[in-house]
Design an enzyme around this catalytic site. Structure first.
Site, mmCIF file in Angstrom:
data_model
loop_
_atom_site.group_PDB
_atom_site.id
_atom_site.type_symbol
_atom_site.label_atom_id
_atom_site.label_comp_id
_atom_site.label_asym_id
_atom_site.label_seq_id
_atom_site.Cartn_x
_atom_site.Cartn_y
_atom_site.Cartn_z
ATOM 1 N N LYS A 25 0.934 -1.189 0.012
ATOM 2 C CA LYS A 25 0.027 -0.054 0.003
ATOM 3 C C LYS A 25 0.997 1.381 0.080
ATOM 4 O O LYS A 25 0.373 2.284 -0.508
ATOM 5 C CB LYS A 25 -0.929 0.069 1.208
ATOM 6 C CG LYS A 25 -2.039 -0.786 1.049
ATOM 7 C CD LYS A 25 -3.035 -0.660 2.566
ATOM 8 C CE LYS A 25 -4.433 -1.456 2.027
ATOM 9 N NZ LYS A 25 -5.379 -1.004 3.405
ATOM 10 N N ASP A 84 -10.114 3.580 1.714
ATOM 11 C CA ASP A 84 -10.280 3.245 3.144
ATOM 12 C C ASP A 84 -10.984 4.459 3.757
ATOM 13 O O ASP A 84 -11.876 4.474 4.521
ATOM 14 C CB ASP A 84 -9.127 3.060 3.763
ATOM 15 C CG ASP A 84 -8.525 1.663 3.539
ATOM 16 O OD1 ASP A 84 -9.462 0.722 3.272
ATOM 17 O OD2 ASP A 84 -7.468 1.493 3.850
ATOM 18 N N ALA A 93 -2.072 3.762 15.904
ATOM 19 C CA ALA A 93 -1.273 4.549 14.911
ATOM 20 C C ALA A 93 -0.734 4.058 13.935
ATOM 21 O O ALA A 93 0.383 4.513 13.585
ATOM 22 C CB ALA A 93 -0.396 5.374 16.059
ATOM 23 N N ARG A 97 -0.182 2.392 21.864
ATOM 24 C CA ARG A 97 0.775 1.701 22.940
ATOM 25 C C ARG A 97 2.014 2.127 22.672
ATOM 26 O O ARG A 97 2.502 2.478 23.951
ATOM 27 C CB ARG A 97 0.874 0.295 22.583
ATOM 28 C CG ARG A 97 1.840 -0.675 23.048
ATOM 29 C CD ARG A 97 1.810 -2.071 22.731
ATOM 30 N NE ARG A 97 2.352 -2.183 21.433
ATOM 31 C CZ ARG A 97 2.231 -3.660 20.566
ATOM 32 N NH1 ARG A 97 2.041 -4.482 21.320
ATOM 33 N NH2 ARG A 97 2.655 -3.433 19.343
HETATM 34 P P1 NAP Z 1 -0.456 -2.006 11.818
HETATM 35 O O1 NAP Z 1 -0.182 -0.529 10.587
HETATM 36 O O2 NAP Z 1 0.551 -2.953 11.718
HETATM 37 O O3 NAP Z 1 -0.704 -0.989 13.160
HETATM 38 C C1 NAP Z 1 -1.128 -1.832 14.159
HETATM 39 C C2 NAP Z 1 -1.640 -0.961 15.437
HETATM 40 O O4 NAP Z 1 -2.078 -1.818 16.556
HETATM 41 C C3 NAP Z 1 -0.516 -0.109 15.820
HETATM 42 O O5 NAP Z 1 -0.989 1.001 16.508
HETATM 43 C C4 NAP Z 1 0.082 -1.029 16.981
HETATM 44 O O6 NAP Z 1 0.553 -0.246 18.059
HETATM 45 C C5 NAP Z 1 -1.159 -1.604 17.712
HETATM 46 N N1 NAP Z 1 -1.076 -2.787 18.402
HETATM 47 C C6 NAP Z 1 -0.894 -4.077 17.788
HETATM 48 N N2 NAP Z 1 -0.505 -4.875 18.780
HETATM 49 C C7 NAP Z 1 -0.977 -4.317 19.922
HETATM 50 C C8 NAP Z 1 -1.246 -4.892 21.407
HETATM 51 N N3 NAP Z 1 -0.857 -5.981 21.663
HETATM 52 N N4 NAP Z 1 -1.581 -3.625 22.272
HETATM 53 C C9 NAP Z 1 -1.918 -2.367 22.058
HETATM 54 N N5 NAP Z 1 -1.777 -2.334 20.494
HETATM 55 C C10 NAP Z 1 -1.164 -2.881 19.840
HETATM 56 O O7 NAP Z 1 -1.844 -2.481 11.263
HETATM 57 P P2 NAP Z 1 -3.070 -1.654 10.590
HETATM 58 O O8 NAP Z 1 -2.991 -1.996 8.831
HETATM 59 O O9 NAP Z 1 -3.330 -0.269 10.950
HETATM 60 O O10 NAP Z 1 -4.234 -2.532 10.633
HETATM 61 C C11 NAP Z 1 -4.809 -2.498 12.024
HETATM 62 C C12 NAP Z 1 -5.875 -3.491 11.956
HETATM 63 O O11 NAP Z 1 -7.036 -2.752 11.133
HETATM 64 C C13 NAP Z 1 -5.969 -4.828 11.450
HETATM 65 O O12 NAP Z 1 -6.702 -5.826 12.266
HETATM 66 C C14 NAP Z 1 -6.647 -4.910 10.070
HETATM 67 O O13 NAP Z 1 -7.321 -6.114 9.824
HETATM 68 C C15 NAP Z 1 -7.959 -3.949 10.465
HETATM 69 N N6 NAP Z 1 -8.183 -3.056 9.064
HETATM 70 C C16 NAP Z 1 -9.560 -3.247 8.882
HETATM 71 C C17 NAP Z 1 -10.002 -2.464 7.494
HETATM 72 C C18 NAP Z 1 -11.298 -2.537 7.432
HETATM 73 O O14 NAP Z 1 -11.712 -2.305 6.347
HETATM 74 N N7 NAP Z 1 -12.288 -2.653 8.336
HETATM 75 C C19 NAP Z 1 -9.084 -1.753 6.866
HETATM 76 C C20 NAP Z 1 -7.665 -1.794 7.359
HETATM 77 C C21 NAP Z 1 -7.181 -2.555 8.496
HETATM 78 P P3 NAP Z 1 2.248 -0.019 18.154
HETATM 79 O O15 NAP Z 1 2.574 1.348 17.286
HETATM 80 O O16 NAP Z 1 2.559 0.325 19.616
HETATM 81 O O17 NAP Z 1 2.937 -1.220 17.754
#
Ligand code: NAP
Length: 281
Positions: free
Chosen positions: A66, A102, A129, A153
């Site tokens: 992406k 999105d 974030a 976090r």
């Molecule tokens: P990402 O860039 O990897 O970001 C993950 C986020 O989750 C970071 O803020 C991370 O915090 C936090 N995190 C991970 N493990 C954690 C824990 N154990 N405790 C507290 N915070 C934690 O992932 P992303 O692409 O943003 O996606 C995040 C979620 O959104 C996924 O589940 C994805 O499937 C979902 N999503 C859904 C849609 C939809 O259309 N519904 C679209 C996109 C994404 P740190 O910065 O501290 O690591």
């Protein structure tokens, strides 16, 4: 006749083929196709060159491409540029344009699931974030939410995002997750964009009952559909919106651009995707 795709690495988990093939069938569009293609990072540039040459009308882009695909597009829509990520590509006349759907997908999901959610809304809390948070924060800024607080976090990451996306604008702040306790009472929208909630995981100390009386809670995690956070919000009498609608709504603009008809997000589509996820709850 048009060909479209979703590219990622890996790609087998993607639900995009289910969505787009459902619409192709429902709208009786024959001879067109939507396929999932595994493209390794080293092959991304070559794939975009094929797209530019007319092999496809366009397609979706998912993890891990992406951000990388941004630099390979000939044109970018302003939202994709601001968010720093592209999830939809449209090829026309030898040029590839990158979009980020999105952002409108998130807004359409809330508008459908909690009509009026932004009226009189003073503060929104965004948990997380990462990549998804970026699109959601831009969406909340676009909708004119006066105060947006990013709680993460790793607070440094939240502060960096607030500085970048909130530049030149009042009301985008950041903190650690522990700030939820004191901020919750004046908050009318809580959005979880972290990975917490997937597979039944839960936040240790984050009680939706502390939110403002008419607060809406949205979890963009949709596996499971009803996360622990949404269950707690439901028990506390808050309006809840699950994350599947965002996935469905973000697909609309791409389909319209490639296949020439604007599809509808319907209960039947939702059921088809849930069935493909093996989860009918
Ligand atoms: P990402 O860039 O990897 O970001 C993950 C986020 O989750 C970071 O803020 C991370 O915090 C936090 N995190 C991970 N493990 C954690 C824990 N154990 N405790 C507290 N915070 C934690 O992932 P992303 O692409 O943003 O996606 C995040 C979620 O959104 C996924 O589940 C994805 O499937 C979902 N999503 C859904 C849609 C939809 O259309 N519904 C679209 C996109 C994404 P740190 O910065 O501290 O690591």
């Amino acid at each position: 006749m048009a060909r479209a795709f979703v590219i990622g690495h890996p790609i087998a988990h993607s639900k995009s083929p289910v969505i787009h093939r459902f619409w192709l069938d429902a709208l009786g569009i024959e001879g067109s196709s939507y396929e999932a293609i595994d493209v390794a990072p080293g092959d991304l540039e070559g794939f975009i060159a094929r797209l530019r040459e007319g092999a496809f009308a366009g397609g979706n882009v998912t993890i891990p491409h992406k951000e990388a695909v941004l630099a390979l597009c000939d044109d970018l829509d302003p939202l994709a540029r601001r968010i720093g990520a592209v999830n939809t590509l449209v090829a026309t006349s030898g040029r590839v344009m990158g979009h980020n759907t999105d952002c409108p997908g998130f807004l359409a999901n809330l508008d459908t699931g909690a009509p009026g959610w932004s009226q009189g809304l003073e503060r929104a809390i965004v948990l997380g974030a990462g990549g998804a948070a970026r699109a959601i924060i831009v969406a909340l800024i676009e909708r004119g939410v006066p105060e947006i607080v990013i709680l993460n976090r790793s607070p440094d990451r939240a502060h960096g995002l607030a500085r970048e996306l909130g530049a030149g604008r009042q009301g985008v702040a950041a903190d650690g997750l522990e700030a939820y306790e004191s901020l919750a009472p004046g908050t009318g929208l809580l959005v979880n964009t972290t990975a917490i909630g997937m597979g039944g995981s839960r936040f240790d100390a984050l009680d939706p009952a502390r939110l403002g009386q008419d607060a809406v809670v949205n979890d963009i995690v949709y596996t499971p559909l009803e996360t622990e956070l949404l269950q707690a919000a439901h028990r506390a009498g808050k309006r809840t919106v699950d994350g599947l609608g965002m996935l469905l709504h973000q697909a609309v603009p791409g389909f319209a651009a490639w296949f020439g008809q604007t599809p509808q997000v319907t209960p039947a589509l939702r059921d088809a995707v849930l069935a493909a996820m093996g989860d009918k709850n």
